[in-house]
Design an enzyme around this catalytic site. Structure first.
Site, PDB file in Angstrom:
ATOM      1  CG  HIS A 125      -1.949   0.836   1.483  1.00 17.15           C
ATOM      2  ND1 HIS A 125      -1.713   2.275   1.592  1.00 17.15           N
ATOM      3  CD2 HIS A 125      -3.515   0.847   1.174  1.00 17.15           C
ATOM      4  CE1 HIS A 125      -2.881   2.784   1.777  1.00 17.15           C
ATOM      5  NE2 HIS A 125      -3.630   2.110   1.402  1.00 17.15           N
ATOM      6  CG  ASP A 202       0.440  -2.461   6.420  1.00 20.71           C
ATOM      7  OD1 ASP A 202      -0.434  -2.710   7.056  1.00 20.71           O
ATOM      8  OD2 ASP A 202       0.187  -1.672   5.442  1.00 20.71           O
ATOM      9  CD  GLN A 205      -6.798  -4.578   3.623  1.00 18.55           C
ATOM     10  OE1 GLN A 205      -7.684  -5.571   3.674  1.00 18.55           O
ATOM     11  NE2 GLN A 205      -7.148  -3.333   3.589  1.00 18.55           N
ATOM     12  CE  LYS A 228      -7.452  -1.289   6.237  1.00 19.03           C
ATOM     13  NZ  LYS A 228      -8.249  -0.570   5.189  1.00 19.03           N
ATOM     14  CB  CYS A 366      -3.839   3.135  -1.520  1.00 14.25           C
ATOM     15  SG  CYS A 366      -4.842   4.615  -1.196  1.00 14.25           S
TER      16      CYS A 366
END
Length: 408
Positions: A125, A202, A205, A228, A366
């Site tokens: 991202h 990261d 997600q 999320k 993104c």
């Protein structure tokens, strides 16, 4: 699909927004990779905070302040337990994953020199690309990229054969937001640590679908966004190993992050307050804890298994549509399908689906380097959550086919 172990209809009753209509049609919400919806239990936690004990934390001796402080710190401990961090002070509240990544990137400025290397993956991202480019500009370090293949998988051999003493930092997402690929972070962490490099993952997600065990992974930093995970926007966490967090300089100066202040000298507070300057999103942190309570009430393993079944069903249904191509066909995926219809712009497909009450995401998500790799302007992305149903997949499939016929 196998027998569903979750009571999906009962779960859907917890989400008020799922019962509204969009353009005269019952809403089918399939943009969960951008933001998941919020159950009534979390909404109630937000209302309860502002109705009963809204106050600033850590600073007051009065009852409301103490209640708010206790609830906020309890949420920190819930997050620690969920991800198996060794210490609660390793959980730093932030405004989200982007804030968390920038905190680490800024802190590493003084640790890097010209000739050092930072690695990121081709599946990142923008929020896990741009801060490292800025860090390289400040420090003189070089940014290198782990390449990807046509299936949307990382080519780890390139990474393994090129890292060395010059490698100082490695940044990779656990799951690609654009393709759904689950990256082999265990192997990446092991390879990086073998040459003395630190690793930031990261997890924005991944966290809604996979429970990362921070101690088992031996990861140095991991980032998460609450919105999320059925929580509110504007709050997330940075996990960092205690040793690393103690070495990093503060990201912001202000109240709360200090031990003593004079015009001659300021000394900083210990963890986690060192990185939590100013009044935080108190309600957001508490609501994040409530969201974790909700997810645990359902069961993360049951959620993962159901979403895998739904992904398989949706993939089979969509591939039966003439001219539809799926991008990202790695064997290990979470519940994301990124696709295009031959000869039709993804924006046009998304617009027609919206008219049918079906919410999907269109564009580069993104993750423009991924789209450049495939030489496409973007994709249509349908991303699923545990409250989505097989019937909603059928509506999506029918909607795509209708759009195909209208736009061909």
């Amino acid at each position: 699909m196998k027998e569903v172990l979750l009571d999906i209809e009962q779960i859907r009753k917890d989400f008020p927004i799922l019962h509204r209509k969009v353009n005269g049609q019952p809403l089918v919400y399939l943009d969960n990779a951008a933001t998941s919806q919020t159950p009534q239990q979390v909404i109630d936690a937000i209302t309860d905070y502002y109705s009963r004990y809204n106050a600033n934390i850590h600073r007051g001796v009065h009852s409301l302040s103490q209640e708010a402080t206790d609830a906020y710190e309890q949420a920190r401990r819930k997050i620690q337990g969920h991800f198996n961090a060794a210490h609660p002070e390793e959980i730093i509240f932030t405004s989200g994953t982007t804030h968390a990544i920038n905190l680490v990137a800024q802190g590493f400025t003084t640790f890097l020199s010209p000739g050092d290397e930072i690695w990121v993956s081709a599946l990142e991202h923008h929020s896990n690309i741009v801060p490292w480019q800025m860090l390289c500009e400040r420090s003189g370090a070089k940014l290198r990229v782990i390449p990807m293949n046509e299936n949307g998988e990382l080519e780890l051999d390139v990474f393994k054969s090129n890292v060395g003493p010059q490698t100082k930092l490695v940044f990779v997402n656990h799951v690609s937001n654009a393709l759904g690929t689950i990256n082999p972070i265990e192997a990446i962490i092991e390879t990086a640590h073998a040459v003395g490099a630190a690793v930031l993952v990261d997890g924005a997600q991944a966290a809604p679908h996979i429970v990362a065990d921070f101690q088992a992974l031996d990861v140095d930093f991991y980032t998460v966004s609450a919105h999320k995970m059925c929580g509110p926007t504007g709050v997330g966490v940075l996990y960092g190993k205690k040793d690393w967090l103690e070495k990093l300089p503060p990201y912001q100066g202000g109240g709360e992050m200090i031990a003593t202040v004079s015009f001659e000298e300021t000394t900083y507070a210990g963890l986690p307050h060192k990185f939590e300057a100013g009044t935080p999103n108190i309600c957001g942190g508490i609501a994040f804890g409530a969201a974790l309570d909700y997810l645990h009430g359902i069961g993360m393993q049951a959620i993962q298994e159901y979403e895998e079944e739904l992904l398989q069903y949706a993939t089979e249904k969509l591939l039966a549509i003439p001219g539809l191509k799926i991008y990202g066909e790695a064997p290990e995926k979470t519940s994301v399908i990124s696709f295009n219809l031959e000869g039709i712009h993804p924006y046009d497909v998304g617009t027609l689906l919206d008219q049918m009450g079906i919410a999907v995401r269109t564009g580069h998500h993104c993750a423009q380097p991924i789209m450049d790799f495939y030489k496409i302007p973007g994709t249509v992305r349908a991303s699923f959550c545990f409250y989505n149903t097989q019937e909603e997949v059928d509506r999506l499939t029918a909607g795509i086919d209708k759009a195909r016929q209208m736009l061909s």
